[in-house]
Scaffold this motif. Sequence first.
Motif, mmCIF file in Angstrom:
data_model
loop_
_atom_site.group_PDB
_atom_site.id
_atom_site.type_symbol
_atom_site.label_atom_id
_atom_site.label_comp_id
_atom_site.label_asym_id
_atom_site.label_seq_id
_atom_site.Cartn_x
_atom_site.Cartn_y
_atom_site.Cartn_z
ATOM 1 N N TYR A 94 2.005 1.838 -3.489
ATOM 2 C CA TYR A 94 0.834 2.549 -4.288
ATOM 3 C C TYR A 94 0.739 3.951 -3.742
ATOM 4 C CZ TYR A 94 -3.972 3.623 -5.361
ATOM 5 O OH TYR A 94 -5.126 4.315 -5.801
ATOM 6 N N TYR A 125 -3.062 0.693 8.024
ATOM 7 C CA TYR A 125 -3.431 0.730 7.074
ATOM 8 C C TYR A 125 -3.161 2.391 6.655
ATOM 9 C CZ TYR A 125 -6.391 1.410 2.800
ATOM 10 O OH TYR A 125 -6.825 1.794 1.519
ATOM 11 N N GLN A 183 1.313 -7.716 -4.628
ATOM 12 C CA GLN A 183 -0.358 -7.967 -4.439
ATOM 13 C C GLN A 183 -0.471 -9.429 -4.744
ATOM 14 O OE1 GLN A 183 -2.284 -6.438 -2.002
ATOM 15 N NE2 GLN A 183 -3.160 -8.113 -2.551
ATOM 16 N N THR A 237 -8.871 1.456 -3.852
ATOM 17 C CA THR A 237 -9.199 2.048 -2.631
ATOM 18 C C THR A 237 -10.244 1.157 -1.689
ATOM 19 O OG1 THR A 237 -9.005 4.163 -3.624
ATOM 20 C CG2 THR A 237 -10.085 4.233 -1.392
ATOM 21 N N SER A 258 -8.767 -2.281 -0.746
ATOM 22 C CA SER A 258 -7.395 -2.363 0.206
ATOM 23 C C SER A 258 -8.123 -2.028 1.507
ATOM 24 C CB SER A 258 -6.568 -1.132 -0.286
ATOM 25 O OG SER A 258 -7.168 -0.021 -0.253
ATOM 26 N N THR A 264 -3.755 -1.472 -9.033
ATOM 27 C CA THR A 264 -2.281 -1.093 -8.783
ATOM 28 C C THR A 264 -1.678 -0.909 -10.245
ATOM 29 O OG1 THR A 264 -2.388 -1.985 -6.732
ATOM 30 C CG2 THR A 264 -0.077 -1.427 -7.648
ATOM 31 N N TRP A 270 -0.163 4.788 4.000
ATOM 32 C CA TRP A 270 -0.390 5.995 3.197
ATOM 33 C C TRP A 270 0.791 7.020 3.496
ATOM 34 C CZ3 TRP A 270 -3.421 6.771 -1.065
ATOM 35 C CH2 TRP A 270 -4.286 5.393 -1.439
ATOM 36 N N THR A 276 0.716 -1.202 -0.126
ATOM 37 C CA THR A 276 -0.049 -0.049 -0.061
ATOM 38 C C THR A 276 0.819 1.229 -0.060
ATOM 39 O OG1 THR A 276 -1.775 -1.223 1.273
ATOM 40 C CG2 THR A 276 -1.802 1.154 1.178
#
Length: 415
Positions: A235, A352, A393, A329, A332, A295, A356, A232
């Motif tokens: 990404y 999570y 992933q 989005t 995930s 992704t 970001w 993540t």
Amino acid sequence: MLTQLLTWIPASAAPRLRAGLGGMPRAFWALWAGTLVNRVGTMVQPFFALYLTTDRGFSTAAAGTLLTVFAVGMLFSQLIAGWLADRFGRRATLLGGMLASAALMVAIAASSGLLAFGVELFALGLAIDVYRPASSALVADLVPERHRTRAYSLLFWAVNLGYTAGVLIGGALVGLGFGWLFRVDAATCAAFGLMVWFAVGEDTAPPAAGPRTSGFGAVLRDRVMCAFVLITGGYAFVYMQTVSTLPLAMRADGLSPAAFGTAMAVNGVVISIVQPLAVGRLGRADPNRVLTAGTVLVGLGFGLNALAASPLGYSATTVIWSLGEIAFTGASAATAVALAPPHLRGRYSGAYGFAWSLGGLPAPVAGAWLLDHGSSALWLTCAGIGLLAAVGQLLLGPAVARRTATAEPAPRPAD
């Protein structure tokens, strides 16, 4: 419920829309409506730099320092909020975070002096994202697992609808004075917290089975979750180029700021139209395939910016990565809570959210360094990171499937 407001839509004209919106409990729609209200009122953040330099008279360097302090607070916000949501409940955490954000908005609007701004902006950074892990854990408590990808996708839709409206309204209110931005933002923060507190019933997190199954130590010992956080983060690094290097790259191509605004408008239009139509199908699909495809599309979309040189070209690549954003989005967020024991959903959602920050914090500096070596270096690096994240992933998918195959306790019945 929102679906009752859409009965005027003929079933033959919008079957996907009805399928995507149906089957959610009333409490979820209260959370959805509160999220929309809160995002419509998100007016201060987009104009922070302008406010500090024009209205308060800080230098560009001082404003950058203050915004960095704000970002540092945000870095820890979701980790702290995840613990709070598991320890004191989702509703109480969300209400407390929103009321604290509202109070700090008012304080900042009345503040003066670099030190005062620094302290208050750091505190606002800590408070402003508290709602995210609490909201994510609350969705998992309210919605059965088979519907969660849809639920998180619908929340993402509300966030984008509200944010787009908020930026437009905020731009108009700036002409009346920056104080209006703070007042409206504070009011909608408080409204969101109160809506969830009164419209969503009591929430309780199941007790931990033992000392080693509680706390963030349990998250760190979860290799599958740690791998998912890294994926993540990769990404997020690519995606966050939208607000850091993309406008700079477009300017280097001789395009005006209006061209960047057009690209962002395309992003908003694609999400507003496609999201509610695709949410039903995304919810039925294999989450690992959805995440991998999302992704790949984001990496491909940013990578193709290396070939773009006109507003039309950048708008076309925006369509590609926007479709990837839609896919990634919701799936995930659902994956993060699916990996979590029920009593640790807040902490896993906080981890999570931290992913970001893990990808987003270095994105401006690293992206600018790459851009200095040529736009192709930047965009091909983004494509490479996107591809690596997609492969990761794809390889992680079977482990996630094994973890989430066991039945979980039934959530609260739908209203």
